[in-house]
Design a protein around this motif. Sequence first.
Motif, mmCIF file in Angstrom:
data_model
loop_
_atom_site.group_PDB
_atom_site.id
_atom_site.type_symbol
_atom_site.label_atom_id
_atom_site.label_comp_id
_atom_site.label_asym_id
_atom_site.label_seq_id
_atom_site.Cartn_x
_atom_site.Cartn_y
_atom_site.Cartn_z
ATOM 1 N N PHE A 57 5.627 10.767 -7.399
ATOM 2 C CA PHE A 57 4.905 11.889 -7.364
ATOM 3 C C PHE A 57 3.830 11.904 -8.270
ATOM 4 O O PHE A 57 3.852 11.996 -9.151
ATOM 5 C CB PHE A 57 5.770 13.116 -7.786
ATOM 6 N N ILE A 58 2.737 11.908 -7.501
ATOM 7 C CA ILE A 58 1.251 11.825 -8.261
ATOM 8 C C ILE A 58 0.294 13.086 -7.643
ATOM 9 O O ILE A 58 0.287 13.427 -6.662
ATOM 10 C CB ILE A 58 0.530 10.569 -7.682
ATOM 11 N N GLY A 59 -0.032 13.702 -8.634
ATOM 12 C CA GLY A 59 -0.908 14.752 -8.619
ATOM 13 C C GLY A 59 -0.140 16.109 -7.962
ATOM 14 O O GLY A 59 0.862 16.720 -8.560
ATOM 15 N N ASN A 60 -0.309 16.097 -6.617
ATOM 16 C CA ASN A 60 0.586 17.345 -5.712
ATOM 17 C C ASN A 60 1.118 16.771 -4.689
ATOM 18 O O ASN A 60 1.519 17.506 -3.717
ATOM 19 C CB ASN A 60 -0.198 18.652 -5.503
ATOM 20 N N ALA A 61 1.249 15.535 -4.679
ATOM 21 C CA ALA A 61 1.992 14.709 -3.476
ATOM 22 C C ALA A 61 2.842 13.633 -3.710
ATOM 23 O O ALA A 61 2.642 12.886 -4.709
ATOM 24 C CB ALA A 61 0.793 14.419 -2.582
ATOM 25 N N TYR A 62 3.896 13.376 -2.821
ATOM 26 C CA TYR A 62 4.771 12.138 -3.132
ATOM 27 C C TYR A 62 4.185 11.007 -2.329
ATOM 28 O O TYR A 62 3.496 11.159 -1.288
ATOM 29 C CB TYR A 62 6.105 12.426 -2.385
ATOM 30 N N TYR A 63 4.069 9.938 -2.679
ATOM 31 C CA TYR A 63 3.573 8.672 -2.299
ATOM 32 C C TYR A 63 4.763 7.732 -2.081
ATOM 33 O O TYR A 63 5.522 7.567 -2.968
ATOM 34 C CB TYR A 63 2.376 7.871 -3.092
ATOM 35 N N VAL A 64 4.760 6.958 -0.926
ATOM 36 C CA VAL A 64 5.899 6.086 -0.666
ATOM 37 C C VAL A 64 5.163 4.558 -0.166
ATOM 38 O O VAL A 64 4.167 4.729 0.403
ATOM 39 C CB VAL A 64 6.717 6.679 0.336
ATOM 40 N N ASP A 65 6.017 3.716 -0.550
ATOM 41 C CA ASP A 65 5.701 2.384 -0.286
ATOM 42 C C ASP A 65 5.531 2.224 1.189
ATOM 43 O O ASP A 65 6.664 2.605 1.815
ATOM 44 C CB ASP A 65 6.465 1.082 -0.666
ATOM 45 N N GLU A 66 4.671 1.637 1.842
ATOM 46 C CA GLU A 66 4.703 1.649 3.368
ATOM 47 C C GLU A 66 5.917 0.894 4.185
ATOM 48 O O GLU A 66 6.288 1.182 5.219
ATOM 49 C CB GLU A 66 3.280 0.876 3.981
ATOM 50 N N MET A 89 0.843 -1.188 -0.184
ATOM 51 C CA MET A 89 -0.191 -0.048 -0.138
ATOM 52 C C MET A 89 0.826 1.345 0.019
ATOM 53 O O MET A 89 1.897 1.426 0.624
ATOM 54 C CB MET A 89 -0.944 -0.063 1.292
ATOM 55 N N MET A 90 0.422 2.192 -0.478
ATOM 56 C CA MET A 90 1.190 3.530 -0.868
ATOM 57 C C MET A 90 0.602 4.457 0.242
ATOM 58 O O MET A 90 -0.564 4.635 0.251
ATOM 59 C CB MET A 90 1.114 4.062 -2.197
ATOM 60 N N LEU A 91 1.446 5.349 0.986
ATOM 61 C CA LEU A 91 1.230 6.296 1.855
ATOM 62 C C LEU A 91 1.846 7.584 1.330
ATOM 63 O O LEU A 91 2.770 7.674 0.962
ATOM 64 C CB LEU A 91 1.745 5.891 3.255
ATOM 65 N N LYS A 92 1.020 8.652 1.711
ATOM 66 C CA LYS A 92 1.588 9.840 1.451
ATOM 67 C C LYS A 92 2.880 10.195 2.378
ATOM 68 O O LYS A 92 3.012 9.502 3.392
ATOM 69 C CB LYS A 92 0.728 11.127 2.063
ATOM 70 N N LEU A 93 3.807 10.689 1.962
ATOM 71 C CA LEU A 93 5.363 11.021 2.432
ATOM 72 C C LEU A 93 5.167 11.370 4.167
ATOM 73 O O LEU A 93 5.732 10.888 4.677
ATOM 74 C CB LEU A 93 6.046 12.094 1.635
#
Length: 69
Positions: free
Chosen positions: A37-46, A1-5
Motif C-alpha cells: 500500500f503506497i499513498g492511496n493505492a495497492y501495488y502488485v508485482d506484475e 514492475m509494480m502495477l496498480k491492483l
Amino acid sequence: MMLKLKVWAEKNFCPPPHRNTLITWAKCGRIYPMPVFIGNAYYVDEKARYVGSETSAPPRPDLRTRIAA
C-alpha cells in the motif's frame, strides 16, 4: 514492475473482480507476493498470482427437502 491492483486484476481476470473484493484479497493475503500500500493505492508485482483459500463453498442444501415444523 509494480502495477496498480485494478490494472493487475484486468490483466488476470475477465471480467475483473469488484474493487472491494480486490482490496479484501490484498488485506487477507490472497495475492502472492503480497501487494504493498503506497499513498492511496495497492501495488502488485506484475507476476503476482491469486492464491485463494483452502476452504471451498459449503454444499448447497437440497431445495426439495422441506423442514418439518
